[in-house]
Design an enzyme around this catalytic site. Structure first.
Site, PDB file in Angstrom:
ATOM      1  N   SER A   1       0.856  -1.174   0.000  1.00  0.00           N
ATOM      2  CA  SER A   1       0.000   0.000   0.000  1.00  0.00           C
ATOM      3  C   SER A   1       0.895   1.228   0.000  1.00  0.00           C
ATOM      4  O   SER A   1       2.062   1.160   0.415  1.00  0.00           O
ATOM      5  CB  SER A   1      -0.891   0.002   1.253  1.00  0.00           C
ATOM      6  OG  SER A   1      -1.522   1.261   1.436  1.00  0.00           O
TER       7      SER A   1
ATOM      8  N   TYR B   1      -1.145  -0.626  10.496  1.00  0.00           N
ATOM      9  CA  TYR B   1      -1.329  -0.865   9.060  1.00  0.00           C
ATOM     10  C   TYR B   1      -0.082  -0.416   8.288  1.00  0.00           C
ATOM     11  O   TYR B   1       0.436  -1.144   7.442  1.00  0.00           O
ATOM     12  CB  TYR B   1      -2.566  -0.116   8.574  1.00  0.00           C
ATOM     13  CG  TYR B   1      -2.924  -0.397   7.128  1.00  0.00           C
ATOM     14  CD1 TYR B   1      -3.481  -1.614   6.754  1.00  0.00           C
ATOM     15  CD2 TYR B   1      -2.715   0.565   6.147  1.00  0.00           C
ATOM     16  CE1 TYR B   1      -3.821  -1.869   5.425  1.00  0.00           C
ATOM     17  CE2 TYR B   1      -3.055   0.320   4.822  1.00  0.00           C
ATOM     18  CZ  TYR B   1      -3.603  -0.899   4.470  1.00  0.00           C
ATOM     19  OH  TYR B   1      -3.931  -1.148   3.162  1.00  0.00           O
TER      20      TYR B   1
END
Length: 272
Positions: free
Chosen positions: A136, A149
């Protein structure tokens, strides 16, 4: 491209399903790996051709090994493994529990590790293959309130960089995909104790400037071109370049302004 054998974890929804559909349209044989049986079976049926579904929990290495055995028996091997399965988490560092840290690392990082561990011997025996590891932009940029995350995705980037060096002599290619926000169902898996953060992420996904189909096409093309870093969002690429060249203080000011803009954009129109 036609006839290539592709395995996608987390392939029953979101980015995983989009990539599975894109490979199927290109004439590839696709296996959808997921833990949601109904979604997985429906996805495989929609893909048509030789597509099929395998239940595969990336937290269990034995299930990935069973998938590798099934692909060997059915197709004689596999050409592309998309390590896509992932979940989301958000919250201040003092609020996110260690259990939630372990949960997100077990799926986002160790799920990719297990996929690479299991399929590397397959690729070496074949004399080639391609890992597509989905990270990501959060793994390249340091967005506040998403430490677990961010860390899990940054580790996927580092793992992929390492494997590119390690596996190239064996004819094994690696790509690491770092998308920004686009319309997907990532929020369904999100763990956070802050309803405001959940709402902000949902709004950012809804208001993404690039449609999911365009993001998937960009990823597909970049992987087929053999690119290592796959950053499908122009703004994401710009932010990453700025982070690498600007002094830390200047970059942090830009990040603070961008986060304030994102928070404003995520508020409901009525201010509630």
């Amino acid at each position: 491209m036609s006839g290539r054998r592709v395995f996608v974890t987390g392939g029953a929804s979101g980015l995983g399903r989009g990539l599975a559909e894109r490979y199927a349209r290109a004439g590839c044989r696709v296996c959808v790996g997921d833990i949601h049986d109904a979604r997985g079976a429906e996805t495989a049926a929609a893909l048509g051709g030789e597509a099929f579904y395998l239940r595969c929990d990336v937290r269990r290495e034995e299930e990935l090994r069973a998938a590798a055995d099934a692909l060997q028996a059915r197709w004689g091997g596999v050409d592309v493994v998309v390590n896509n399965a992932g979940v989301a988490g958000a919250g201040a560092i003092e609020e996110v529990t260690v259990d939630d840290w372990l949960w997100i690392l077990d799926i986002n990082l160790l799920g990719v590790v297990r996929g690479c561990r299991v399929f590397t011997p397959v690729f070496k025996r074949q004399g080639g293959g391609h890992f597509v590891n989905v990270a990501s932009m959060a793994g390249l940029l340091d967005v506040p309130l998403m430490s677990s995350y961010n860390a899990s995705k940054a580790a996927v980037v580092s793992l992929s960089e390492t494997l590119q060096n390690e596996l190239e002599p064996f004819g094994v290619r690696v790509s690491v995909v770092c998308p920004s926000f686009f319309r997907t169902n990532l929020h369904e898996s999100m763990r956070t104790g802050d309803p405001g953060l959940r709402h902000a992420v949902e709004r950012l996904l809804e208001r993404a400037p690039i449609p999911a189909e365009e993001v998937i096409d960009r990823i597909f093309g970049a992987v087929e071109a053999g690119e290592f870093y796959v950053l499908p969002h122009p703004l994401g690429r710009r932010a990453w370049r700025l982070k690498r060249v600007l002094p830390r203080g200047a970059y942090r000011k830009l990040m603070t302004k961008e986060m304030a803009r994102m928070r404003r954009a995520s508020r409901p129109a009525d201010g509630g």
